[in-house]
Enzyme design. Structure first.
Site, mmCIF file in Angstrom:
data_model
loop_
_atom_site.group_PDB
_atom_site.id
_atom_site.type_symbol
_atom_site.label_atom_id
_atom_site.label_comp_id
_atom_site.label_asym_id
_atom_site.label_seq_id
_atom_site.Cartn_x
_atom_site.Cartn_y
_atom_site.Cartn_z
ATOM 1 C CD GLU A 1 -13.443 12.002 -102.838
ATOM 2 O OE1 GLU A 1 -12.761 12.228 -101.823
ATOM 3 O OE2 GLU A 1 -13.169 12.481 -103.937
ATOM 4 C CD GLU B 1 -12.143 16.820 -102.396
ATOM 5 O OE1 GLU B 1 -10.967 17.063 -102.103
ATOM 6 O OE2 GLU B 1 -12.889 16.103 -101.687
#
Ligand code: GAL
Ligand code: ZN
Length: 667
Positions: free
Chosen positions: A310, A153
């Site tokens: 995710e 991320e």
């Protein structure tokens, strides 16, 4: 995305982030046992493992990783291997404290946590590429490794750095973009408050208390996204050189937007587009927010499958309230992503951590162990996904609606003072999508440069910033027969975040046949009425219809009597303008009129609260039916429910909160 890619998974991949460094070996043995029980076949490993791989400066040790990879491989579990650069080791912080990002007050972040590096730091880059190269060379050829996951991320914590290195990098970026100081002064309108620059080295990152120059703020967002993209590119280049057969990606955080980085403009750099998505438990429409993200992912993936890397089995502890998922929600959320194009269902994380920042974050295997509500649902989900294997590789079909979405427009909207403080791009873009979602109408949420040829309804919601090509493309769509809906505060500024003058909404004024002269935002408590019975809040405008017809007018408020909704015939199509923020009921009725105008129908007729989306390939087509209502629901479809084997002759009935995936009978 690059054209040639060895897809890393088969069927609908199931798994999650796996962080074995937190556990003893006997726990790992139990892990693989339970993974097999649940049908887990794909896990992300090594996201935070730099200190494991390089415990001391330049001393690499991959024994632990080898054992983990071998154990997973022996158990038939494939690996999405992360480069560990999201977790800077403490020895590197001690050697080079200057790599820490700094906030707008010049305070460095403390070591620890994650992503503790300045994206523009060449010192960090040197160490990062060294460990990436060592790791790639070490695992090259390992049969378990199917995908590279660069960092984690990117931008999640270090997206906006104000350190001296970033400032110098920003100056170079600004120079490269604008060329001359004169051009910079024009673009940022620095004549205002006498802020003109004489040379690029006078430019700072925007950190002043009174300096809210919209052009500077927007360029800083663009620069920050580019700086993070460079981090990705540098690692990806090493990985592609050392292991050319393994596809490379990085996990995006695509939501309602605007996001921390500009994912649609990153898409060409990754071999496969992958997303992390977290719903907020108390949001009553979280499944619609999830759908919006999924529809955006297709706009980024070029319409093809993507991977959900995710999401959560329950709550996320970075939310104010970390709520478990209600009855059926775990499956509905998982299949909601698959319905919209994901070929995987992955979670953060496999086993709940005992310690550390996220010790109470939900997981596939909670603290209570396999004898738990969540693990039982995970095992059931694994079995369901195995039944859906044939869906993998198919595409979402039937989208005749394009919704134009751009991070830059969202960034521009929040850069500097605006006529009202409560303007929020995400809320505006979400509103029209919600109306379409509730009607089971499939929407592609696409960047403004996406070709519009295949769409019959083009929605431009609150697209505050546009360049000159977007209005031309939208007008061309209307000319050849599409219905276009532009909503309030769209097309107001150009790429420099400077206002388009001569009447609002500048970029779309001629197409819409309207001319606005005063924005008339409303206070939090104010609501105005329209002559159609609809109500609006937050925003109205004083608009004159020049060549458009007035569809609805205000009957109360400061602009009472003025136009609120207009329509102008354009070529074989039409252009509608919505000049205010309608409440959902009115917006829904307006959307019905637009859908009628071009004859767009839902993916399937359903009862209220039922979501229906179709995926198809040369092999067949599948209707995903998700019942978000608290009572039994249905969708019209003929075929076989892959989850139950039940044959549906024209209608599938789904219990409250339940799901069905129907392989459709050939017509
Ligand atoms: C993601 C992140 C994971 C974990 C998760 C918790 O944003 O990539 O490492 O922190 O959130 O919700
Ligand atoms: Zn920096």
């Amino acid at each position: 995305m690059s054209a040639v890619v060895t897809w890393p998974t088969e069927g609908i991949a199931f798994g999650g982030d796996y962080n074995p460094e937190q556990w003893d070996w006997d726990v790992l043995l139990e892990d693989v046992e339970l993974m097999r029980e649940a049908g887990v076949g794909f896990v992300t490993v090594g996201v935070f493992s730099w200190i494991k791989h390089e415990p001391r400066d330049g001393a690499f040790d991959f024994d632990w990783l080898d054992r983990v990879l071998d154990l997973l491989h022996e158990n038939g579990i494939r690996v999405d291997l992360a480069t560990p650069t999201a977790s800077v080791p403490m020895w590197l912080h001690r050697l080079h404290p200057e790599i820490l990002p700094q906030d707008a007050h010049g305070h460095p972040l403390a070591p620890g946590g994650r992503l503790g590096f300045c994206p523009s730091s060449t010192v960090f880059r040197r160490y990062a590429l060294r460990v990436v190269e060592a790791l790639a060379a070490h695992v090259a050829g390992h049969p378990a490794v199917r995908l590279w996951h660069v960092s984690n991320e990117l931008g999640g914590g270090n997206a906006r750095c104000h350190c001296p290195v970033s400032e110098a990098a920003f100056q170079s970026w600004v120079e490269a973009r604008h060329g001359t100081v004169e051009a910079l002064n024009t673009a940022w309108g620095t004549a205002f408050w006498g802020n003109s620059y004489s040379s690029f080295d006078e430019v700072t990152t925007p950190r002043g208390i009174t300096a809210h120059n919209p052009g500077q703020l927007l360029d800083y967002e663009r620069f920050s996204s580019d700086a993070l993209l460079d981090c990705y590119r540098a690692e990806a280049a090493v990985l592609r050189r050392v292991t050319p057969e393994v596809p490379v990606t990085t996990n995006f955080m695509v939501g309602l937007g605007p996001d921390v980085v500009d994912y649609p403009r990153w898409a060409d750099e990754v071999d496969i587009v992958v997303n992390d998505h977290y719903t907020y438990g108390p949001d009553p429409m979280k499944h619609q927010e999830l759908a919006f993200a999924g529809d955006r992912m297709r706009g980024i993936s070029g319409g093809g499958p993507w991977l959900l890397m995710e999401h959560a089995t329950g709550g996320s502890t970075w939310h104010p309230v970390s709520q478990p998922k209600g009855p059926g929600e775990l499956v509905r959320h998982a299949l909601g992503h698959v319905a919209r194009g994901s070929d995987s269902v992955m979670y953060f994380q496999w086993r709940a951590s005992r310690s550390g920042t996220e010790q109470f974050h939900s997981a596939m295997l909670p603290h209570s162990g396999p004898e738990s509500r969540t693990f039982r649902q995970i095992v059931a989900l694994g079995a369901d996904l195995a039944r859906l294997a044939e869906v993998a590789g198919s595409r979402v079909v039937g989208a005749r609606v394009a919704l134009l979405h751009d991070d830059e427009a969202g960034w521009a909207l929040r850069s500097g003072h605006k006529p009202a403080v409560r303007l929020d791009y995400a809320t505006t873009a979400r509103a029209v999508h919600a109306a379409l979602f509730e009607r089971s109408v499939t929407v592609d949420v696409v960047p403004p440069w996406h070709p519009l040829d295949d769409y019959d309804l083009v929605v431009v919601p609150g697209l505050f910033l546009v360049d000159d090509t977007t209005p031309a493309a939208v007008a061309a769509a209307a000319e050849r027969g599409a219905t276009v809906l532009v909503t309030w505060f769209s097309g107001i500024v150009d790429e420099t975040n400077s206002v388009r003058t001569g009447g609002h909404p500048g970029a779309f004024r001629d197409l819409l046949g309207v001319r606005g002269d005063d924005f008339w935002p409303l206070d939090e408590t104010e609501v105005v009425e329209l002559d159609t019975g609809w109500r609006a809040r937050r925003w109205t405008e004083h608009v004159t219809a020049t060549t458009a017809e007035v569809v609805a007018s205000y009957t109360t408020g400061g602009v009472s009597g003025g136009a609120a909704v207009t329509r102008r015939p354009v070529g074989s199509g039409s252009a509608w303008y919505l000049a205010s923020d309608l409440e959902p009921a009115g917006l829904g009725e307006l959307v019905d009129r637009l859908l009628d105008e071009v004859g767009i129908s839902p993916a399937a007729a359903t009862s209220p609260g039922v979501e229906a989306v179709r995926r198809a390939s040369d092999e067949g087509s599948w209707l995903f039916v998700l019942n978000h209502a608290e009572s039994e629901g249905w969708a019209e479809v003929a075929g076989t429910d892959l989850l139950t084997g039940a044959v549906c002759a024209g209608r599938v009935v789904v219990p409250a909160g339940g799901v069905a995936v129907v392989r459709e009978a050939c017509p």
